[in-house]
Design a protein around this motif. Structure first.
Motif, PDB file in Angstrom:
ATOM      1  N   GLY A  45     -13.667  25.315  -3.505  1.00  9.04           N
ATOM      2  CA  GLY A  45     -13.040  26.326  -4.299  1.00  9.04           C
ATOM      3  C   GLY A  45     -14.076  27.577  -4.256  1.00  9.04           C
ATOM      4  N   GLU A  46     -13.977  28.424  -5.389  1.00  8.22           N
ATOM      5  CA  GLU A  46     -14.703  29.603  -5.826  1.00  8.22           C
ATOM      6  C   GLU A  46     -16.126  29.206  -6.265  1.00  8.22           C
ATOM      7  OE1 GLU A  46     -12.673  33.262  -6.548  1.00  8.22           O
ATOM      8  OE2 GLU A  46     -14.007  33.263  -8.361  1.00  8.22           O
ATOM      9  N   ALA A  47     -15.729  29.105  -7.845  1.00  7.62           N
ATOM     10  CA  ALA A  47     -17.306  29.163  -8.561  1.00  7.62           C
ATOM     11  C   ALA A  47     -16.685  28.377 -10.017  1.00  7.62           C
ATOM     12  CB  ALA A  47     -17.671  30.334  -8.815  1.00  7.62           C
ATOM     13  N   GLY A  49     -16.042  27.719 -13.951  1.00  9.73           N
ATOM     14  CA  GLY A  49     -15.442  28.661 -14.761  1.00  9.73           C
ATOM     15  C   GLY A  49     -16.306  28.128 -16.269  1.00  9.73           C
ATOM     16  N   PHE A  59     -13.399  22.030 -11.200  1.00 12.80           N
ATOM     17  CA  PHE A  59     -12.129  21.856 -11.415  1.00 12.80           C
ATOM     18  C   PHE A  59     -11.782  21.139 -12.790  1.00 12.80           C
ATOM     19  CE2 PHE A  59     -12.126  23.884  -7.191  1.00 12.80           C
ATOM     20  CZ  PHE A  59     -10.990  24.772  -7.207  1.00 12.80           C
ATOM     21  N   ASN A  86     -17.950  23.779  -4.684  1.00 13.45           N
ATOM     22  CA  ASN A  86     -17.580  25.055  -4.897  1.00 13.45           C
ATOM     23  C   ASN A  86     -18.498  26.317  -4.066  1.00 13.45           C
ATOM     24  OD1 ASN A  86     -15.421  25.647  -7.087  1.00 13.45           O
ATOM     25  ND2 ASN A  86     -16.816  24.853  -8.572  1.00 13.45           N
TER      26      ASN A  86
HETATM   27  N1  URA Z   1     -12.203  27.665 -10.007  1.00 14.60           N
HETATM   28  C1  URA Z   1     -12.991  27.201  -8.890  1.00 14.60           C
HETATM   29  O1  URA Z   1     -12.806  27.777  -7.788  1.00 14.60           O
HETATM   30  N2  URA Z   1     -13.770  26.276  -9.304  1.00 14.60           N
HETATM   31  C2  URA Z   1     -13.913  25.547 -10.051  1.00 14.60           C
HETATM   32  O2  URA Z   1     -14.649  24.477 -10.252  1.00 14.60           O
HETATM   33  C3  URA Z   1     -13.229  25.888 -11.635  1.00 14.60           C
HETATM   34  C4  URA Z   1     -12.236  26.880 -11.225  1.00 14.60           C
END
Ligand code: URA
Length: 203
Positions: A45-47, A49, A59, A86
């Motif tokens: 994923g990205e990062a 939240g 996530f 992430n």
């Molecule tokens: N969005 C993401 O990319 N990663 C996460 O862990 C949560 C939301």
């Protein structure tokens, strides 16, 4: 050494990392979720939240819950089939997109995780993780999602696919043919049948 032990060593280093400004504001590093011994797929994923920063697990907020629904529907086990990580391990303030410096500083952890996992496939969940490994920084996820391609990381080549990020699907509710949610269902079905259902060595 088993994968878990190698990953634990990387995680310890990550826990002490202050290489970029995100180290000043994080509550927890968000290292991974899933069983590294059974997972055939690394999903990036990205990062983190807010909820991920609070819990230390990727996530698990609204986007994560929607991802879980799609995974469940596709018959992909979050805990057994995936190792979820992430691009950056610490939450960017206000959930902004991580900067190039933050991504560069975190790359050592990301590539170490991939290296140790040596997955059958990498799934780039959203544009940030995809762009981290492609030279074309203008690539559009809507154009490339759902297609298998090869990506070379640290000299090793992996089969890879990009999928939409669930936060994009939170803003797009349609289930019409060709809608982002329908395409997500198709992409996950393709990932399951190609990587999880078949004997990969025969593909
Ligand atoms: N969005 C993401 O990319 N990663 C996460 O862990 C949560 C939301």
């Amino acid at each position: 050494m088993i994968k878990k032990e190698c990953l634990d060593i990387v995680q310890k280093k990550c826990e002490n990392c202050t290489d970029c400004v995100l180290g000043n504001t994080r509550k927890n590093i968000v290292f991974s979720d899933g069983n590294p011994e059974s997972a055939k797929i690394v999903l990036i994923g990205e990062a983190p939240g807010e909820t991920e920063d609070e819990t230390g697990t990727p996530f698990v907020g609204r986007a994560g819950k929607l991802l879980n629904q799609f995974l469940e529907e596709a018959g992909i086990s979050r805990q057994d089939d995936l190792y979820i990580i992430n691009t950056v391990k610490c939450r960017p303030p206000e959930n902004r997109v991580p900067t190039d410096v933050e991504k560069a500083m975190c790359e050592k952890f990301l590539t170490a995780q991939i290296d140790i996992m040596n997955p059958k496939a990498i799934v780039f969940c959203g544009a940030t993780s995809l762009k981290s490994f492609l030279s074309d920084k203008k690539v559009q996820i809507s154009k490339v999602r759902g297609q298998w391609f090869d990506v070379t990381i640290n000299g090793k080549t992996y089969r890879a696919m990009a999928i939409f990020h669930p936060s994009y699907l939170l803003r797009n509710h349609s289930m019409e043919e060709g809608s982002p949610r329908r395409l997500m269902q198709n992409d996950l079905a393709e990932i399951k049948s190609t990587i999880l259902d078949k004997n990969f060595a025969m593909v």
